[in-house]
Design an enzyme around this catalytic site. Structure first.
Site, mmCIF file in Angstrom:
data_model
loop_
_atom_site.group_PDB
_atom_site.id
_atom_site.type_symbol
_atom_site.label_atom_id
_atom_site.label_comp_id
_atom_site.label_asym_id
_atom_site.label_seq_id
_atom_site.Cartn_x
_atom_site.Cartn_y
_atom_site.Cartn_z
ATOM 1 N N HIS A 1 0.864 -1.188 0.000
ATOM 2 C CA HIS A 1 0.000 0.000 0.000
ATOM 3 C C HIS A 1 0.896 1.232 0.000
ATOM 4 O O HIS A 1 1.795 1.330 0.834
ATOM 5 C CB HIS A 1 -0.887 0.014 1.248
ATOM 6 C CG HIS A 1 -2.229 -0.605 1.023
ATOM 7 N ND1 HIS A 1 -3.408 0.040 1.228
ATOM 8 C CD2 HIS A 1 -2.556 -1.835 0.579
ATOM 9 C CE1 HIS A 1 -4.429 -0.752 0.919
ATOM 10 N NE2 HIS A 1 -3.935 -1.892 0.526
ATOM 11 N N LYS B 1 1.062 2.010 14.547
ATOM 12 C CA LYS B 1 2.482 1.890 14.904
ATOM 13 C C LYS B 1 2.765 0.746 15.866
ATOM 14 O O LYS B 1 3.917 0.325 15.992
ATOM 15 C CB LYS B 1 2.923 3.194 15.589
ATOM 16 C CG LYS B 1 2.929 4.416 14.678
ATOM 17 C CD LYS B 1 4.115 4.417 13.775
ATOM 18 C CE LYS B 1 4.141 5.645 12.886
ATOM 19 N NZ LYS B 1 5.112 5.508 11.806
#
Ligand code: APR
Length: 395
Positions: free
Chosen positions: A75, A301
């Protein structure tokens, strides 16, 4: 009498524990991984799925990336939908040109479990660590409750606390030996998994006066959505029809095209809260992943920080166990904390980019104008876009 086990006892078989275990085994260091859940449970638990370039590097370098290189999707674009229109950032052509690999975490966990066992690793499912003691000596001990209910004590050289946000490793750090810095961002998401293909090629962030909505691919037939909801919301108050109506509304489907709808397979509340322990080590105990610091999912994250810390710790443990050189171990926390804070700062910035305040009072309007200015800067400034791309994908 404590059982003498491997040099390292790792508590937790999530991304942190499994990457650390595989890296140690690859370096010839014996380790025992304890996981309180069953193998089936951890291998079907849908969590994150957005792997940063550094994560793919670590896994590839250590022969752990076959599954993601075969089944992952690259992506390199994300879209922002606002009241004034939609804009896309091809972050793969910005900053350092890094891209994400979308690969469901449960698939990565499945791959890492298989590899750890294939390498002869000692992985004990349905075995919970219940106490960690002797951390200031050179033979710490971990008391475990085995699947048969029996209690055993394992003696080792080092303990890695990879047991996530609800683990016990953190509690083994005496009060006063570490500080816990925390922030409640005051935002909650209804996290959803829908049995439907993705509705657009990119990750989409919808900024809306009625609340944030997010769209992220997971697999060809499962898509992750988020809806900002008031704190304390009950997922049961959100039947499928209401979810899709609100997603259509906030994603502005009438303007940008319909969503691929399907049964909602999972709905759970995520309260945006973050914390950082400092230091993330105490004596012979080293904390990794969510056990070390909790980060909001706004910038995906968490799992990537866990892998960064696991690699850093493996690189420090090997020289200590092979030749007694403990210099890197002594600075494990100092090596990781700056990057943890960088990730925390970016996730905090993302929260304020995507979520405006409710209400129409002067301060609410002031904060909403700040949000609009941030979005405008991101849309128009190439330097800002480079900075965004570096932090969005980087660790
Ligand atoms: N004994 C044994 N295992 C335990 C114990 C315990 N006392 N407590 C927790 N565990 C196990 C959990 O069952 C879980 O499988 O530790 C594991 C922790 O895994 P994660 O919660 O995934 O944490 P971590 O490996 O740090 O990964 C962090 O991955 O889940 C995503 O994005 C999420 O930020 C998160 C990231």
């Amino acid at each position: 009498m404590p059982e003498q086990t491997s040099a390292v006892v790792i508590i937790g078989a999530g991304p942190a524990g499994l990457v650390l275990g595989n890296l140690l085994l690859a370096a010839g260091v014996g380790c025992t991984v304890l996981e309180r859940q069953s193998r089936a449970h951890v291998e079907q638990r849908a969590r994150a799925g957005f792997l940063a370039a550094n994560t793919v590097r670590v896994l590839t370098e250590h022969g752990l990336a076959d599954g993601l290189l075969k089944g992952g999707q690259q992506h390199d674009t994300c879209a922002f939908r606002t009241a004034s229109g939609e804009f896309e950032l091809q972050y793969g052509t910005l900053g350092r040109g890094e891209v994400h690999t979308v690969y469901p975490q449960q698939h990565l966990v499945r791959d890492l479990v298989a590899e750890f066992l294939a390498r002869g690793g000692d992985l004990r499912f349905e075995t919970a660590a219940v106490a960690v003691t002797g951390l200031t000596g050179d033979r710490p001990q971990v008391t475990v409750r085995a699947a048969d209910g029996g209690l055993h004590r394992l003696q080792c050289r080092f303990v890695a606390g990879c047991d996530g946000r609800h683990g016990i490793a953190r509690t083994a750090v005496p009060a006063g030996a570490a500080r816990r810095f925390r922030r409640d961002h005051g935002v909650s998401w209804l996290a959803l998994l829908a049995a439907a293909p993705q509705s657009m090629a990119a990750v989409a962030y919808a900024v809306h006066e009625d609340g944030f909505a997010g769209h992220m691919a997971r697999t060809p037939d499962i898509t992750r959505y988020y809806l900002q909801v008031p704190r304390g919301e009950d997922p049961a108050d959100w039947p499928d029809a209401r979810i899709w109506e609100e997603l259509r509304h906030r994603m502005r489907a009438d303007r940008y095209g319909p969503l691929n709808e399907g049964a909602v397979l999972e709905r759970r509340i995520v309260d945006m809260a973050s914390d950082v322990l400092d230091p993330i080590q105490y004596g012979r105990l080293f904390l990794v992943g969510d056990a070390a610091s909790l980060i909001s999912p706004s910038a995906a994250k968490g799992a990537n920080l866990a892998v960064m810390e696991a690699e850093t710790l493996a690189r420090a443990m090997v020289p200590a166990l092979r030749g007694g050189d403990e210099q890197r171990l002594a600075r494990y926390s100092a090596d990781c904390l700056p990057r943890i804070w960088r990730a925390q700062e970016f996730s905090h910035w993302m929260i304020n980019l995507l979520h405006g305040p409710a209400g129409t009072g002067d301060e609410a309007v002031f904060l909403r104008e700040l949000q609009r200015a941030r979005l405008e800067s991101l849309q128009t400034s190439r330097r800002h876009q480079d900075h965004f791309a570096e932090n969005y994908v980087g660790i």
